[in-house]
Design an enzyme around this catalytic site. Structure first.
Site, PDB file in Angstrom:
ATOM      1  N   GLU A  19     -38.042  15.720 -30.848  1.00  0.00           N
ATOM      2  CA  GLU A  19     -36.841  16.505 -30.906  1.00  0.00           C
ATOM      3  C   GLU A  19     -36.036  15.620 -31.835  1.00  0.00           C
ATOM      4  OE1 GLU A  19     -36.506  19.217 -29.456  1.00  0.00           O
ATOM      5  OE2 GLU A  19     -38.260  19.404 -27.817  1.00  0.00           O
ATOM      6  N   CYS A  45     -26.806  16.947 -31.029  1.00  0.00           N
ATOM      7  CA  CYS A  45     -27.690  17.242 -32.239  1.00  0.00           C
ATOM      8  C   CYS A  45     -27.653  18.684 -32.639  1.00  0.00           C
ATOM      9  CB  CYS A  45     -29.205  17.018 -31.729  1.00  0.00           C
ATOM     10  SG  CYS A  45     -29.525  17.761 -30.167  1.00  0.00           S
TER      11      CYS A  45
HETATM   12  P1  NAD Z   1     -32.893   6.776 -33.449  1.00  0.00           P
HETATM   13  O1  NAD Z   1     -33.945   7.845 -34.041  1.00  0.00           O
HETATM   14  O2  NAD Z   1     -32.219   5.860 -34.217  1.00  0.00           O
HETATM   15  O3  NAD Z   1     -33.462   6.158 -32.373  1.00  0.00           O
HETATM   16  C1  NAD Z   1     -33.680   6.770 -31.169  1.00  0.00           C
HETATM   17  C2  NAD Z   1     -34.931   5.911 -30.365  1.00  0.00           C
HETATM   18  O4  NAD Z   1     -35.997   5.511 -30.831  1.00  0.00           O
HETATM   19  C3  NAD Z   1     -34.048   4.773 -29.755  1.00  0.00           C
HETATM   20  O5  NAD Z   1     -34.549   4.473 -28.711  1.00  0.00           O
HETATM   21  C4  NAD Z   1     -34.584   3.461 -30.801  1.00  0.00           C
HETATM   22  O6  NAD Z   1     -34.561   2.451 -30.352  1.00  0.00           O
HETATM   23  C5  NAD Z   1     -36.002   4.143 -30.987  1.00  0.00           C
HETATM   24  N1  NAD Z   1     -36.632   3.460 -32.106  1.00  0.00           N
HETATM   25  C6  NAD Z   1     -36.143   3.200 -33.403  1.00  0.00           C
HETATM   26  N2  NAD Z   1     -37.104   2.851 -34.144  1.00  0.00           N
HETATM   27  C7  NAD Z   1     -38.365   3.027 -33.509  1.00  0.00           C
HETATM   28  C8  NAD Z   1     -39.662   2.978 -33.989  1.00  0.00           C
HETATM   29  N3  NAD Z   1     -39.883   2.511 -35.044  1.00  0.00           N
HETATM   30  N4  NAD Z   1     -40.528   3.076 -32.976  1.00  0.00           N
HETATM   31  C9  NAD Z   1     -40.336   3.580 -31.769  1.00  0.00           C
HETATM   32  N5  NAD Z   1     -38.854   3.788 -31.221  1.00  0.00           N
HETATM   33  C10 NAD Z   1     -38.062   3.525 -32.301  1.00  0.00           C
HETATM   34  O7  NAD Z   1     -31.718   8.003 -32.838  1.00  0.00           O
HETATM   35  P2  NAD Z   1     -30.293   7.469 -32.232  1.00  0.00           P
HETATM   36  O8  NAD Z   1     -29.326   7.092 -33.366  1.00  0.00           O
HETATM   37  O9  NAD Z   1     -30.359   6.721 -30.999  1.00  0.00           O
HETATM   38  O10 NAD Z   1     -29.856   9.230 -31.990  1.00  0.00           O
HETATM   39  C11 NAD Z   1     -29.141   9.882 -32.765  1.00  0.00           C
HETATM   40  C12 NAD Z   1     -30.480  10.982 -33.062  1.00  0.00           C
HETATM   41  O11 NAD Z   1     -30.998  11.663 -32.125  1.00  0.00           O
HETATM   42  C13 NAD Z   1     -29.750  12.063 -34.128  1.00  0.00           C
HETATM   43  O12 NAD Z   1     -30.735  12.399 -35.217  1.00  0.00           O
HETATM   44  C14 NAD Z   1     -29.884  13.138 -33.279  1.00  0.00           C
HETATM   45  O13 NAD Z   1     -29.866  14.643 -33.933  1.00  0.00           O
HETATM   46  C15 NAD Z   1     -30.979  13.140 -32.388  1.00  0.00           C
HETATM   47  N6  NAD Z   1     -31.051  14.078 -31.314  1.00  0.00           N
HETATM   48  C16 NAD Z   1     -31.850  14.839 -31.078  1.00  0.00           C
HETATM   49  C17 NAD Z   1     -31.865  15.854 -30.055  1.00  0.00           C
HETATM   50  C18 NAD Z   1     -32.873  17.078 -30.265  1.00  0.00           C
HETATM   51  O14 NAD Z   1     -32.774  17.696 -29.001  1.00  0.00           O
HETATM   52  N7  NAD Z   1     -33.386  17.502 -31.063  1.00  0.00           N
HETATM   53  C19 NAD Z   1     -30.978  15.559 -28.907  1.00  0.00           C
HETATM   54  C20 NAD Z   1     -30.131  14.450 -29.038  1.00  0.00           C
HETATM   55  C21 NAD Z   1     -30.131  13.507 -30.179  1.00  0.00           C
END
Ligand code: NAD
Length: 499
Positions: free
Chosen positions: A270, A304
């Protein structure tokens, strides 16, 4: 290490510090911790255990063991699973005032939103899925079939995938922690939850409740965090993990897909979005635009599916901008503890700088700043951003293409319905969208041409426990909620027996 409860100020509360590994609440190897910052004050609110590779390894081993040994008959006994998740939900209800303060402290979410998506909705979710799972037909007789001259009776069996790593972001963390863990548990999997390090406490609280107040067998539900994303990445490459369910940015989603590829893990992704609201020339602007502008500012624009790009007929630009400007200048934001506010600070200094940079770049590329655009002078402490309205935004510019995740609305004029649809579709994303018209059929006809997973036609983009939610193109793979959302956590096994 013990759970902390230092209270200060207006109900600020530090949360659970410990990881949950193999049924035990524990500090990280070597006692490492990292700081949790309150984004409304910029102060350290407390710490959380900083999981090390050895901790993640132990969690993966425990999950594998618990799943493979069918601990407590977890895989086979849906009634037991439903009872355990109901205990978890009851624990959330008992802890809800504590959770409310933790959520406001670590996210800076307005307390008003804890009565909606940040707390009330996650509790509703946790209460919904046990009944759903009890009624789900995990085994189905699927009649007699013939193939290549043979005849057989067919059984379809929905079986759990195995060890599921659930990785979540910070913007609506409890909601996403529950959305990714609870259906996966009820499907019979062993789940390792990895909440975002900016908001670790609500996930660690979930672990504490699971350990102290439920009969979930050790290893079946675990919660680990780390300040180091390379440590989190171990969950996405380890061959003992069968599936990764991820909510977060498209950039990290791509990395996870690459890391999961060598062991062909099942994935649900997502990801990010750049959703568009097409306002057609027969729409009632006074009815549509105040809600459109206000929605985009809610929770500091850190949602999002928010439709951050508004497309207006060129002839309606002046009228539309005046309505949106008035809404945004009156939008109640500031101290998240004030129940009248619908937006607090950005999650971090880094996130605020990213948003301000996008605004600056938009103006440099020819957009007009109508209101906002900076740090509010009356809120010198906290990572606040003024609700910002930009007009004449080039849809191909950086702000026209990249996810903003701030309280920023961009407006672009269009000359024909076809042009508006083309602008809406000219992005790598495909998460959500909205169409407003004076005619429901016309709104629906345009909505059908928008390439997104969800879209609202004279209605908000759909969001409910029974509405499949997810993205197309680079906004994701798979669905959450509805029957499709539950089945993501199951594999379908086809068994032939004599006819
Ligand atoms: P992010 O992608 O930076 O991080 C998300 C998670 O991934 C965190 O727990 C982070 O620690 C982890 N992570 C980072 N690098 C990783 C790796 N290499 N391997 C494994 N895990 C890793 O996102 P964010 O800044 O925390 O959140 C904002 C983003 O989330 C926005 O892009 C938003 O659109 C998205 N989002 C999407 C939905 C949806 O339903 N599509 C809902 C909410 C948020």
């Amino acid at each position: 290490m013990t759970s902390t409860s230092a209270e200060s100020g207006t109900g600020v509360l530090a949360g659970e510090e410990r990881l949950l590994i193999d049924g035990t609440l524990t500090g990280a190897t070597g006692g490492a911790t990292f700081e949790v910052i309150n984004p409304a004050t910029e102060e350290v609110a407390g710490v959380a255990a900083d999981g090390r590779p050895a901790d993640f390894d132990r969690a993966i081993a425990a999950a594998r063991r618990a799943f493979d040994s069918n601990a407590g008959r977890w895989r086979d006994d849906v009634e037991f699973r439903a009872r355990c998740v109901t205990q978890l939900r009851d624990g959330l209800v008992r802890a809800q005032e504590r959770l409310r303060r933790i959520l406001v402290t670590e996210i800076g979410t307005p307390i008003a939103m804890t009565h909606r998506i940040q707390l009330a909705f996650p509790i509703e979710e946790a209460g919904y899925w046990p009944g759903y799972a009890r009624d789900f037909e995990f085994g189905r007789d699927a009649g007699t079939h013939t193939g290549m001259g043979m005849s057989f009776a067919q059984k379809l069996e929905y079986v759990p995938v195995g060890v599921v790593a659930a990785i979540t972001p910070w913007n609506a963390p409890l909601y996403l922690n529950i959305a990714e863990s609870v259906p996966a548990l009820l499907a019979g999997n062993a789940v390792i939850l990895k909440p975002a390090q900016l908001t670790p406490w609500n996930g660690l609280e979930l672990g504490r409740i699971a350990a102290e107040e439920t009969d979930i067998p050790p290893g079946i539900f675990q919660v680990v965090v780390s300040d180091d994303n390379d440590v989190a990445a171990l969950l996405t490459s380890d061959p003992r993990v069968d599936m990764v369910t991820f909510t977060g940015s498209t950039a990290v989603g791509r990395k996870i897909l690459a890391a999961a590829a060598p062991t062909v893990k099942k994935t649900v992704m997502e990801l990010g979005g750049k959703s568009t609201h097409i306002v057609l020339d027969d729409a009632d602007l006074a009815k549509v635009l105040p809600g459109a502008a206000a929605a985009t500012c809610t929770m500091s624009g850190q949602g999002c599916t928010l439709a951050t790009r508004v497309l207006l007929p060129r002839a309606k630009m002046a009228e539309g901008l005046a309505i949106m400007k008035a809404t945004m200048e009156a939008f109640p934001y500031g101290d998240p503890w004030d129940p009248g506010n619908y937006s607090g600070p950005a999650i971090s200094d880094v996130q605020r700088a990213k948003v301000l940079n996008l605004i600056e770049g938009a103006v440099a590329s020819g957009a007009t700043l109508i209101t906002g655009g900076g740090k509010p002078a009356h809120l010198p402490r906290g990572y606040y951003i003024e609700p910002t309205l930009l007009s004449d935004v080039d849809p191909r510019s950086v702000i026209g293409q990249e996810e903003t995740f701030g309280p920023v609305v961009t407006v672009t004029p269009y000359d024909s319905e076809e042009e508006a649809i083309a602008i809406a579709n000219d992005t790598i994303y495909g998460l959500a969208g909205q169409v407003s018209s004076g005619d429901d059929d016309r709104a629906l006809a345009v909505a059908r041409q928008i390439h997104t997973g969800t879209v609202g036609a004279n209605a908000p983009a759909p969001f409910s426990l029974t509405s499949p939610l997810g993205g197309v193109r680079q906004s994701g793979l798979g669905r959450r909620y509805g029957d499709h959302g539950f089945e993501e956590y199951l594999e379908l096994k086809t068994i032939a027996v004599p006819a």
